[in-house]
Design an enzyme around this catalytic site. Sequence first.
Site, PDB file in Angstrom:
ATOM      1  N   ASP A  80       0.893  -1.178  -0.181  1.00  0.00           N
ATOM      2  CA  ASP A  80      -0.106   0.086  -0.101  1.00  0.00           C
ATOM      3  C   ASP A  80       1.017   1.299   0.134  1.00  0.00           C
ATOM      4  OD1 ASP A  80      -2.163   1.918   0.176  1.00  0.00           O
ATOM      5  OD2 ASP A  80      -2.814   1.131   2.163  1.00  0.00           O
ATOM      6  N   GLY A  96       0.286   5.505  -4.288  1.00  0.00           N
ATOM      7  CA  GLY A  96      -0.355   6.752  -4.859  1.00  0.00           C
ATOM      8  C   GLY A  96       0.137   7.849  -3.865  1.00  0.00           C
ATOM      9  N   ARG A  97       0.189   7.666  -2.669  1.00  0.00           N
ATOM     10  CA  ARG A  97       0.697   8.769  -1.806  1.00  0.00           C
ATOM     11  C   ARG A  97       2.291   8.999  -2.051  1.00  0.00           C
ATOM     12  NH1 ARG A  97      -1.505   5.642   3.356  1.00  0.00           N
ATOM     13  NH2 ARG A  97      -1.806   4.398   1.862  1.00  0.00           N
ATOM     14  N   GLU A 120     -12.165  -5.272  -5.068  1.00  0.00           N
ATOM     15  CA  GLU A 120     -12.462  -3.861  -4.543  1.00  0.00           C
ATOM     16  C   GLU A 120     -11.815  -2.656  -5.568  1.00  0.00           C
ATOM     17  OE1 GLU A 120     -11.883  -5.905  -2.085  1.00  0.00           O
ATOM     18  OE2 GLU A 120     -14.064  -6.376  -1.629  1.00  0.00           O
ATOM     19  N   ASN A 121     -10.477  -3.107  -5.856  1.00  0.00           N
ATOM     20  CA  ASN A 121     -10.036  -1.909  -6.815  1.00  0.00           C
ATOM     21  C   ASN A 121     -10.515  -1.610  -7.939  1.00  0.00           C
ATOM     22  OD1 ASN A 121      -6.646  -3.457  -5.791  1.00  0.00           O
ATOM     23  ND2 ASN A 121      -7.967  -1.450  -5.017  1.00  0.00           N
ATOM     24  N   ARG A 171      -5.181  -2.300   8.502  1.00  0.00           N
ATOM     25  CA  ARG A 171      -6.549  -3.121   7.748  1.00  0.00           C
ATOM     26  C   ARG A 171      -6.141  -4.327   7.121  1.00  0.00           C
ATOM     27  NH1 ARG A 171      -7.944   1.887   6.468  1.00  0.00           N
ATOM     28  NH2 ARG A 171      -7.169   1.757   4.549  1.00  0.00           N
ATOM     29  N   GLU A 178       1.001 -13.445  12.261  1.00  0.00           N
ATOM     30  CA  GLU A 178       1.539 -12.255  13.148  1.00  0.00           C
ATOM     31  C   GLU A 178       1.329 -11.091  12.211  1.00  0.00           C
ATOM     32  OE1 GLU A 178       2.441 -12.290  16.222  1.00  0.00           O
ATOM     33  OE2 GLU A 178       1.975 -14.566  16.201  1.00  0.00           O
TER      34      GLU A 178
HETATM   35  C1  FPP Z   1      -1.664   0.266  -3.307  1.00  0.00           C
HETATM   36  O1  FPP Z   1      -1.238   1.665  -3.285  1.00  0.00           O
HETATM   37  C2  FPP Z   1      -1.398  -0.426  -4.407  1.00  0.00           C
HETATM   38  C3  FPP Z   1      -2.251  -1.185  -5.318  1.00  0.00           C
HETATM   39  C4  FPP Z   1      -3.602  -1.304  -5.305  1.00  0.00           C
HETATM   40  C5  FPP Z   1      -1.555  -2.125  -6.366  1.00  0.00           C
HETATM   41  C6  FPP Z   1      -0.325  -2.816  -6.109  1.00  0.00           C
HETATM   42  C7  FPP Z   1       0.348  -2.954  -7.354  1.00  0.00           C
HETATM   43  C8  FPP Z   1       1.776  -2.623  -7.466  1.00  0.00           C
HETATM   44  C9  FPP Z   1       2.681  -2.741  -6.264  1.00  0.00           C
HETATM   45  C10 FPP Z   1       2.151  -2.607  -8.743  1.00  0.00           C
HETATM   46  C11 FPP Z   1       2.703  -3.730  -9.424  1.00  0.00           C
HETATM   47  C12 FPP Z   1       2.410  -5.201  -9.128  1.00  0.00           C
HETATM   48  C13 FPP Z   1       2.961  -6.205  -9.568  1.00  0.00           C
HETATM   49  C14 FPP Z   1       2.707  -7.299  -9.034  1.00  0.00           C
HETATM   50  C15 FPP Z   1       4.212  -6.258 -10.630  1.00  0.00           C
HETATM   51  P1  FPP Z   1      -2.635   2.809  -3.448  1.00  0.00           P
HETATM   52  O2  FPP Z   1      -2.598   3.019  -4.798  1.00  0.00           O
HETATM   53  O3  FPP Z   1      -3.902   2.165  -2.555  1.00  0.00           O
HETATM   54  O4  FPP Z   1      -1.785   4.054  -2.506  1.00  0.00           O
HETATM   55  P2  FPP Z   1      -2.526   4.995  -1.817  1.00  0.00           P
HETATM   56  O5  FPP Z   1      -3.188   4.301  -0.883  1.00  0.00           O
HETATM   57  O6  FPP Z   1      -1.394   5.889  -1.498  1.00  0.00           O
HETATM   58  O7  FPP Z   1      -3.571   5.709  -2.902  1.00  0.00           O
END
Ligand code: FPP
Length: 239
Positions: free
Chosen positions: A16, A19-20, A63-64, A190, A203
């Site tokens: 996670d 985006g930030r 949910e994404n 979460r 854990e």
């Molecule tokens: C959460 O950050 C990240 C995701 C929803 C996607 C995870 C994807 C990757 C790490 C990229 C590539 C993956 C692979 C397996 C090659 P967010 O967008 O929710 O960040 P935020 O909470 O700061 O907005």
Amino acid sequence: MSTARTPPAHVAIIMDGNGRWAQQHLRPRAFGHKAGRVAVDRVVTACAKVGVKTLSLYAFSTENWRRPPHEVKILMELIETALREEAEKMRKNDIRLRVLGDRTPLSASLCNAIDEAEALTADGTRMNVVLAINYSGQWALCETARRLAQAVARGELQADTINESDFAAHRPMPDLPPVDLLIRSSGEMRLSNFHLWELAYAELWFTDVLWPDFGEAQLDAAFAAYHHRDRRFGALSHT
Ligand code: FPP
């Protein structure tokens, strides 16, 4: 990275904060996801090096899909490119890659990349990488319930004797072991619908570090914390 102690056998990560991270760098969110992919490479390499047996990565949750279509498209393309580019490297490193999740709404080309990556790495024995795509723990529980109901309808199981082992054996990935250590980056605390069945005695370890900045230092810290936990599984402590 420290290799002194046996690492947790199954490490699951909620990646996670992409985006930030992008926002902090005054760049579009896609920039964060691309940097997140580099962090995935780092963590796969580090986990294989220290002997983690299964690494589950939550790449895209059910949910994404609620995100703007443009971001969904970017994430899907990024995942597909990563599968195509990383599979051969994984094969060379004896790593098996499997994808967990509902593939029904995925594009034909992504499904094709998944099939190819899974086939190419099928003989890997050093570490299992389980990439969760269009996955949620509740989807996996419902899918398991459907499979159990079908087995009952076929007369293979008695409904009133279904136990935990029957349940585990009917999951979408029946051999997925229990999670030993769940890591989540970016300060959120979460489970976000990740491995609900498998997390029963995991854990939990959280860090404020955003996923694109995650690397060996954070893995070391997570494993060190894990080794200090007293895992009783409902029984009494040995000490
Ligand atoms: C959460 O950050 C990240 C995701 C929803 C996607 C995870 C994807 C990757 C790490 C990229 C590539 C993956 C692979 C397996 C090659 P967010 O967008 O929710 O960040 P935020 O909470 O700061 O907005």
